[in-house]
Structures are given as structure tokens and as C-alpha cells.
Design a protein around this motif. Structure first.
Motif, PDB file in Angstrom:
ATOM      1  N   ASN A  10       0.807  -1.216   0.000  1.00  0.00           N
ATOM      2  CA  ASN A  10       0.000   0.000   0.000  1.00  0.00           C
ATOM      3  C   ASN A  10       0.844   1.270   0.000  1.00  0.00           C
ATOM      4  O   ASN A  10       0.300   2.369  -0.167  1.00  0.00           O
ATOM      5  N   ILE A  11       2.156   1.132   0.155  1.00  0.00           N
ATOM      6  CA  ILE A  11       3.046   2.297   0.126  1.00  0.00           C
ATOM      7  C   ILE A  11       3.822   2.352  -1.185  1.00  0.00           C
ATOM      8  O   ILE A  11       3.931   3.410  -1.811  1.00  0.00           O
ATOM      9  N   ILE A  12       4.369   1.235  -1.625  1.00  0.00           N
ATOM     10  CA  ILE A  12       5.124   1.159  -2.870  1.00  0.00           C
ATOM     11  C   ILE A  12       4.396   0.205  -3.817  1.00  0.00           C
ATOM     12  O   ILE A  12       4.326  -1.004  -3.562  1.00  0.00           O
ATOM     13  N   PHE A  13       3.842   0.763  -4.883  1.00  0.00           N
ATOM     14  CA  PHE A  13       3.158  -0.032  -5.901  1.00  0.00           C
ATOM     15  C   PHE A  13       3.238   0.721  -7.227  1.00  0.00           C
ATOM     16  O   PHE A  13       3.589   1.922  -7.265  1.00  0.00           O
ATOM     17  N   ASP A  14       2.925   0.037  -8.294  1.00  0.00           N
ATOM     18  CA  ASP A  14       2.961   0.646  -9.630  1.00  0.00           C
ATOM     19  C   ASP A  14       1.575   1.192  -9.943  1.00  0.00           C
ATOM     20  O   ASP A  14       0.648   0.417 -10.229  1.00  0.00           O
ATOM     21  N   PRO A  15       1.369   2.509  -9.879  1.00  0.00           N
ATOM     22  CA  PRO A  15       0.008   3.050 -10.093  1.00  0.00           C
ATOM     23  C   PRO A  15      -0.509   2.844 -11.504  1.00  0.00           C
ATOM     24  O   PRO A  15      -1.718   2.935 -11.733  1.00  0.00           O
ATOM     25  N   ASP A  16       0.379   2.556 -12.474  1.00  0.00           N
ATOM     26  CA  ASP A  16      -0.085   2.305 -13.843  1.00  0.00           C
ATOM     27  C   ASP A  16      -0.698   0.918 -14.006  1.00  0.00           C
ATOM     28  O   ASP A  16      -1.435   0.674 -14.967  1.00  0.00           O
ATOM     29  N   LYS A  17      -0.387   0.010 -13.062  1.00  0.00           N
ATOM     30  CA  LYS A  17      -0.857  -1.363 -13.194  1.00  0.00           C
ATOM     31  C   LYS A  17      -1.837  -1.770 -12.100  1.00  0.00           C
ATOM     32  O   LYS A  17      -2.597  -2.733 -12.300  1.00  0.00           O
ATOM     33  N   ILE A  18      -1.812  -1.063 -11.001  1.00  0.00           N
ATOM     34  CA  ILE A  18      -2.610  -1.512  -9.865  1.00  0.00           C
ATOM     35  C   ILE A  18      -2.953  -0.314  -9.001  1.00  0.00           C
ATOM     36  O   ILE A  18      -2.253   0.709  -9.015  1.00  0.00           O
ATOM     37  N   ARG A  19      -4.017  -0.425  -8.250  1.00  0.00           N
ATOM     38  CA  ARG A  19      -4.430   0.635  -7.335  1.00  0.00           C
ATOM     39  C   ARG A  19      -4.042   0.267  -5.902  1.00  0.00           C
ATOM     40  O   ARG A  19      -3.830  -0.899  -5.577  1.00  0.00           O
ATOM     41  N   GLU A  20      -3.961   1.307  -5.103  1.00  0.00           N
ATOM     42  CA  GLU A  20      -3.666   1.082  -3.691  1.00  0.00           C
ATOM     43  C   GLU A  20      -4.841   0.390  -3.020  1.00  0.00           C
ATOM     44  O   GLU A  20      -6.001   0.685  -3.297  1.00  0.00           O
ATOM     45  N   GLY A  21      -4.526  -0.525  -2.112  1.00  0.00           N
ATOM     46  CA  GLY A  21      -5.564  -1.262  -1.411  1.00  0.00           C
ATOM     47  C   GLY A  21      -5.374  -2.755  -1.564  1.00  0.00           C
ATOM     48  O   GLY A  21      -4.412  -3.241  -2.172  1.00  0.00           O
TER      49      GLY A  21
END
Length: 760
Positions: free
Chosen positions: A438-449
Motif C-alpha cells: 500500500n506504500i510502494i506499488f505501480d500506479p499504472d498497473k494496480i491501485r492502492e488497497g
């Protein structure tokens, strides 16, 4: 004149005192027990080489890694409130001074390092010497000072934060404008998996004696313990019996000290496993600092054969209870670093963890499930180059390390989408950490949560099943007040919910409240084992044996009191009864710290101070101060108390005299000057008496009586008695009283007539 012979530098250095760390936390040796009248003195047992209790031995410390919520959570507030729990943090907690060569902060990319730490000066020895002599400050020191001053500039602070993490206004606005997380509404109920915690059981750590597997020490303690004690027949002590540095050191003696800590840690694993099984916990992460400096290049050592039996016993109990054991090397164990010394240290550390798990002698499936979780580390400027270096160094690892190594996404640099392809390529299982995702993720491929990440579950679980290893995941939550990504890295002491993982998952709860966080989830969702424990009673532990010296100090006072007050014939018998008394039932060693028959092992959030027994909190300081007073001090205190009492009485009388005029409704004043003729000449008496009538308003009045004021009645009677001799003197002088005193005069004249009649 002969010159005075000066000492050479070598001689001056040889006589300089060598700073020696304290060896024992006790300020004085334990008092010797008096000879008992009931028992024959038994032979004195041979003293131990040293206590392994951090409360008594200052050389035995708590490993900070075991107290954290996770190895990568190295902030001070990521640990439980140790001071509230009764621990002396300054003496019992090892400072994170990076004595291990595994730490290499200079390799961490500045763009990915989000933690703000105080800069340290790394000047040369010449610069440091010049600074000590009072010369000009070197350029490196001035630059560091400028950086410190720059960090002290006022910045925008989040009002809801704890004050530890500073954030500028742009960071706050960016965090507030991010899209809200999209969480799944699925709960893995009914729960069929295993919940676990990391490294330390808080209840057992503060038991008596403490039970934990993360005792460690400093390198200075190892070097000191290479010297023999001044008195080998007595136990070590901070001042009475410490290592003698004048005698030659022995490396084996210092190694025996370190090995004693490792053996104690390994033995306590058995107690921790049985404690967990009693309360429905089947999953435990072993501390990486169980064997201090085992992977050090100079002070390192192999675990076999000195601790093989203890680890095998722990593995036997884990097999019996079907308990899963794992490890998590620290954040400085990095296989993607561009520096060769860091890679060598990391490989040596991984070999140490692999040896530890192999000596448990677990069955095949449990042995495969005993994995080592590792972070990829820093980015070092280029992710692709770092991944290539990891592939190259991974090929150099032994097969035993490869069979146990798994990778975990972190909250600084590497997301799930960065690691999952690498794990699929190298056949490495991947641990999903929901909190880090939930802190480090790829916003182009996935959403937070937690909703979108569930789509990657099949690929993640496939990396485990390919090697026939039971999957595991990590779960924790940020603190409610956190806003920015840097603030959200801090773990919540106790998570509030469960992630949408499969119901048969092994879930590691990373929280600083350790087993209490697992209990909180059990209570919330009524998970298996929630009915096995109850709330503890504050400061009361019925599952510990009280120290023997406590009743021994109290019995002599009772004994002497019985001898003085009782008869001579019965005094010895009464004294014996007071000394013997009803002995408390001794709790077996296997039941110590197990919560008792009622299972009181749960402490509410924020109540760490409930863990300590009463003797740690109740301190009758007033009684001790009174007994320590000397006779002169007692006499002085009594005199001061008498003076204070006299002052209080004077104030009371003064206040009563001031209140009398206001309380009097009708009064007949008596002039003070009317009594003057007794002391002065008779000729001046009439003038002073006549003047007294004019100044009678300033005289002391006689208050009127009332039903509600008894003091006024008493004062009025006193004034009447004083007025009798005054009227008598006025009559003998042959002067008539003033008109305002006529009433008082008549009243006094009646009394005089009665006296004359009695005389006749």
C-alpha cells in the motif's frame, strides 16, 4: 640541580586507567544469609560464570531487532514502550551502533532513502585531532554543521503526526490528493491458517526469570570477558569481582561468554513454543540475533557442535506441536550491492541462518517451510543493474541457502511488480506484504488497497507451490494519524482487521505488540484459541516464583519484636514460627510464566506497565527515609515541626483577635490605658483614665454572646474577669468612672459589696 625525570609516552600510557564496562547491574553484592537455627549450613554451590538475565548483568542486552515490528522498521517508536514496561532502556537495550559489518548505509541510493537521519562526520584522524586541540574546524565538519543547520529550518509539520517524521507542504498535499485505497470486503473466515508473531513474546520477556531468545552483547563485552575474574570462585560483579585486565586474555574464555548467551536463547525457544501452543499460536519467527556476532568476520563462529543439542530439542518440540519456524535477516543483508565486502558479509549471514534452521532437525515438510525472508535492498541508481547483480550473486549461494531463500516486497524501492518476475525467473518464492504494497506499488498497473492485489494471488502462490513450500504472507497496518508515505511506514501496534488472503494461509503479524496483536485479532474475529486467555491483573503475576531474599529481610524484625514482648520461654518458639511461616507454593519451572490456570496473559493496548509485578512499582520511599534519619536529623526535624506548630497557633490567635471586633454586635470596651495607674504614678492616673474614655473605641472590645459562636462567649467571660480589678482600683482612687463605664462600674460595685459583707 638535577632535572626531574619525565615519564615517557609509553609509561604514561601504561598507567592510564582503562575504561571497563560494568559487568553487573547490581550496585552491591547480595547480602550474606545469616546462619539458620533450624538447618545445618549446606555446602556452597559453585558459582556460575555469569548471569544471563539482562536485569542483573549489564553485559547481557536486548537485541533491538527482536523488539521491532519488523527488521526494516528501525525507528525508535517502532518498539513497544519499554520504559513503561519496566525496562531500563539505557542499560538493557543494545544501541544500534552498527557494530556488525553488514551495515553499509553509504551504498543506499539517496533518492530511495526516505528516512531522515542525523549526518555523522567521517573526517580523518588528523582533522579530529586538530578539532580537539582547538584549531580551525576542518572543512568536513563545517559542511556537516551546515547540513545540520539546514535541517533545523522550520518546515511544515503534520499536526496529526507524532512529531518524529517531518514533512513539507508539497509532500502533505501530494499525500492528501492521492486516490483513496480500494480495499476488498472479503474476510478469510472461518480461519483455518496459522497466525504468528516475530521474535519476542512480551509476556515471557517480562516474566521472572525472563524468557526470550534475543540476548546479545557488545564486542567490548567479548573482549573484556577474555580476561579471568579477580576471584574465580565468586560470581562476577560490577565492582567487587570484575575481569582482571592485568592477567593475559584467553580467546576461548570470551567465546564461552558469547556461547552461553546463545545456549540460553536456544533453550528458551522450547518455553516460547509451549507458551504459544497453549494459547493457539502455531507460527513464530526466530530472532536473527539469537547467536551474537555469529556471522562476524573476526568474532564469528559456527553453531555446531556447541549448541546442536539445544537446537535439536527446540526442533523436536516444534515437530511435536506442528509449529512453523522462520527467520528474517536484517535490512543490511543485500545481494544487489555494488560493493564486494557487502556481498561477502551478506553471503556469510545467509549461511549462518541456514545453519541455524538446519540444526533444528525438522521433518521434511516443516524443514522446507523454515524459510529465510530477504529484502532486495537499495536501488543504487539503476534498478536493472541491481537486478543483474542479484542474479549473479544468487548463483554463488549454497544450495542450502537457495532452498530456504524467499524475497519480500518492501516499502522503499521494490514493489510486487518489480519482484514477481524475478522470483518466477529464479524459482524463488515471494512473500506478499500488504502493508508495504500500500506504500510502494505501480500506479499504472494496480491501485492502492487490497482489492486489486488479489488478482496476483495465483501467480504469487505458484512461486511457493513450485517448491512444495507452504505459502506465507505478512500483514500490518499504518498508524491512523499517518498521512504521507514516509509516515505510513510506521506499523500500527495492533492491526484492526484481517487481509483478504486464503483462509488456510500462514499469516505473520508484524506489530510491535507482538503476541498481543495476535490476541487482539483472535478476540475481534473469535478465531480459534480466543477463549484460552484472559486479561491479566495489573502488576500481579501468579505464575512466577518470588525471590528467596524477599522474606528473608523481613523475618529478623518480627523475630526480635516477638522476643521483646513475649515471655522468655515462648519467645524462641514464636520466633521460629515467624521465620518458618506458611511457605508459598513453589511453581514448577515448566509452569513459570505460563499465565497460571486462568490464562491471564493479555494486556490491553497501551498498558505495558501491567507486565511488571508489584515489587517493581511499590516503593515505600517515606518509610525508608524515616529509618535512614540519624538521631541528630530526627531532633532537628522535631524542632522544626515544633516551630511550625507555634507559628500556626500564633496565626490562629491573631486571626481570632481580628475577627472579634467584627463578630461583636454590642460590646463594652475596656481601655488599656485605664490599667496604666498600676504601673505609673498615682497623680497621672486620673488623666490617663479620662483620656481612656476618649480612646476607648480603639480598646479591645468584649464580644456579645450568641448561640452559634461559643468562642465569643468564652472571650466575653474573660473580659469580665479582667474588668473586676480595674473597677476596684478606680474606686480606691476616689475617682468616679466615666459615663460610658457606668454600667460596668455598677456591676463591679455589686461584687465588691458582696465581698465586704462576707468579710464582716
Amino acid at each position: 640541580m638535577a632535572k626531574r625525570k619525565s615519564l615517557s609516552k609509553e609509561t604514561a600510557f601504561s598507567i592510564a586507567p582503562i575504561p571497563v564496562p560494568r559487568f553487573d547491574d547490581d550496585p552491591a553484592p547480595p547480602p550474606k544469609r545469616r546462619a539458620s537455627q533450624r538447618k545445618v549450613s549446606e555446602p556452597k554451590p559453585k558459582p556460575e560464570t555469569g548471569s544471563i538475565n539482562p536485569d542483573k548483568n549489564a553485559n547481557v542486552l536486548d537485541a533491538p531487532e527482536a523488539l521491532r515490528a519488523s527488521p526494516d522498521a528501525n525507528e525508535a517508536d517502532e518498539r513497544m514502550n519499554l520504559a513503561e514496561a519496566g525496562m531500563d532502556v539505557k542499560k538493557q537495550l543494545k544501541e544500534e551502533d552498527n557494530e556488525s559489518p553488514l551495515s553499509d548505509l553509504s551504498d543506499v541510493d539517496s533518492s530511495t532513502e526516505t528516512k531522515k537521519s542525523k549526518p555523522k562526520s567521517k573526517g580523518t584522524a588528523a582533522n579530529k585531532t586538530a578539532a580537539k586541540k582547538g584549531g580551525t574546524k576542518p572543512k568536513e565538519v563545517e559542511d556537516v554543521k551546515d547540513k545540520k543547520m539546514a535541517t533545523k529550518e522550520p518546515q511544515f509539520l503534520d499536526p496529526e503526526a507524532d512529531g518524529d517524521e517531518e514533512a513539507d507542504e508539497e509532500e502533505i498535499q501530494a499525500a492528501l490528493s492521492r486516490p483513496p485505497p480500494v480495499n476488498s470486503d472479503y474476510l478469510p473466515l472461518p480461519w483455518k491458517g496459522r497466525l504468528g508473531y516475530a521474535c519476542l513474546c512480551t509476556y515471557l520477556r517480562f516474566s521472572n526469570p525472563p524468557v526470550f531468545s534475543s540476548r546479545t552483547c557488545r564486542i567490548a563485552s567479548i573482549l573484556e570477558n577474555r580476561h579471568p575474574l579477580r576471584d574465580p570462585n565468586e560470581p562476577p560483579h560490577a565492582t567487587k569481582n570484575r575481569p582482571d585486565r592485568e592477567q593475559p586474555p584467553d580467546v576461548a574464555r570470551g567465546q564461552a561468554f558469547v556461547e552461553s548467551l546463545g545456549k540460553a536463547n536456544a533453550k528458551d525457544i522450547v518455553k516460547m513454543l509451549r507458551w504459544n501452543d497453549k494459547y493457539g499460536i502455531k507460527f513464530l519467527r526466530l530472532s536473527s540475533e539469537m547467536f551474537p556476532f555469529a556471522s562476524h568476520p573476526e568474532y564469528g563462529y559456527k553453531l555446531a557442535p556447541f549448541v546442536s543439542e539445544e537446537l535439536a530439542e527446540a526442533g523436536r518440540v516444534a515437530t511435536e506441536l506442528r509449529h512453523r519456524l522462520t527467520t528474517h535477516p536484517g535490512q543490511y543483508t543485500q545481494l544487489g550491492s555494488p560493493r564486494k565486502p557487502v556481498i561477502d558479509n551478506a553471503i556469510r549471514d545467509l549461511d549462518y541462518h541456514a545453519e541455524l534452521l538446519s540444526l533444528l532437525k525438522l521433518p521434511p515438510q516443516q524443514d522446507r517451510d523454515a524459510v529465510m525472508i530477504l529484502h532486495l535492498g537499495g536501488v543504487f541508481g539503476d534498478k536493472q543493474e541491481t537486478l543483474d547483480r542479484f542474479r549473479e550473486n544468487y548463483a554463488k549461494l549454497s544450495q542450502g541457502v537457495k532452498d530456504r531463500l524467499v524475497l519480500e516486497n518492501d516499502d522503499v524501492s521494490w514493489s510486487v511488480h518489480d519482484l514477481l518476475p524475478l522470483c518466477e525467473e529464479l524459482n524463488i518464492p515471494m512473500v506478499l506484504d500488504f502493508h508495504h504494497h500500500n506504500i510502494i506499488f505501480d500506479p499504472d498497473k494496480i491501485r492502492e488497497g487490497t482489492k486489486d492485489i488479489a488478482e496476483l494471488f495465483p501467480r504469487i502462490l505458484a512461486t511457493w507451490r513450485r517448491k512444495n513450500i507452504t505459502p506465507k504472507m505478512h500483514y500490518s497496518e499504518p498508524c491512523p494519524e499517518a498521512i504521507t508515505g514516509r509516515q505510513r511506514r510506521k506499523h500500527n501496534p495492533r492491526p484492526a482487521t484481517l487481509p483478504p488472503c486464503p483462509p488456510d494461509m500462514d499469516l505473520m503479524i508484524e506489530a510491535k505488540d507482538k503476541e498481543q496483536a495476535v490476541f487482539e485479532l483472535m478476540r475481534t474475529f473469535k478465531l480459534p484459541g480466543y477463549d484460552t486467555f484472559n486479561d491479566i491483573i495489573p502488576h500481579v503475576r501468579k505464575d512466577d516464583n518470588k525471590p528467596v531474599k524477599t522474606p528473608r529481610k523481613k523475618t529478623p524484625k518480627k523475630k526480635t519484636a516477638v522476643k521483646k514482648e513475649g515471655d522468655d520461654s515462648e519467645a524462641p518458639d514464636n520466633a521460629m514460627e515467624a521465620e518458618e511461616g506458611p511457605d508459598q507454593e513453589t511453581i514448577p519451572d515448566e509452569d513459570v510464566g505460563m499465565g497460571g490456570p486462568e490464562g491471564r496473559v493479555y494486556w490491553p493496548p497501551g498498558m505495558e506497565h501491567w507486565l511488571r509485578p508489584v515489587k517493581r512499582v511499590v516503593k515505600p520511599k517515606e518509610n525508608k527515609d524515616e529509618t535512614k534519619l540519624t538521631p541528630a536529623q530526627k531532633k532537628k526535624a522535631a524542632a522544626e515541626a515544633a516551630k511550625e506548630g507555634a507559628k500556626v497557633e500564633e496565626q490562629v490567635h491573631a486571626n481570632g483577635a481580628k475577627d472579634e471586633p467584627a463578630a461583636a454586635s454590642t460590646s463594652t470596651p475596656v481601655s488599656k490605658k485605664a490599667r496604666a495607674p498600676a504601673k505609673s504614678a498615682p497623680k497621672a492616673a486620673p488623666k490617663k483614665a479620662s483620656k481612656g474614655g476618649k480612646s476607648s473605641a480603639k480598646a479591645v472590645p468584649t464580644p456579645s454572646t450568641s448561640d452559634t459562636d461559643q468562642e465569643a462567649d468564652e472571650q466575653m467571660s474573660d473580659f469580665e474577669e479582667e474588668a473586676k480589678p480595674q473597677s476596684k482600683k478606680a474606686k480606691t482612687n476616689g475617682k468616679a468612672p466615666s459615663r460610658r463605664q457606668s454600667v460596668r462600674t455598677k456591676r463591679k460595685s455589686y461584687a465588691e459589696d458582696d465581698e465586704d459583707q462576707d468579710m464582716e
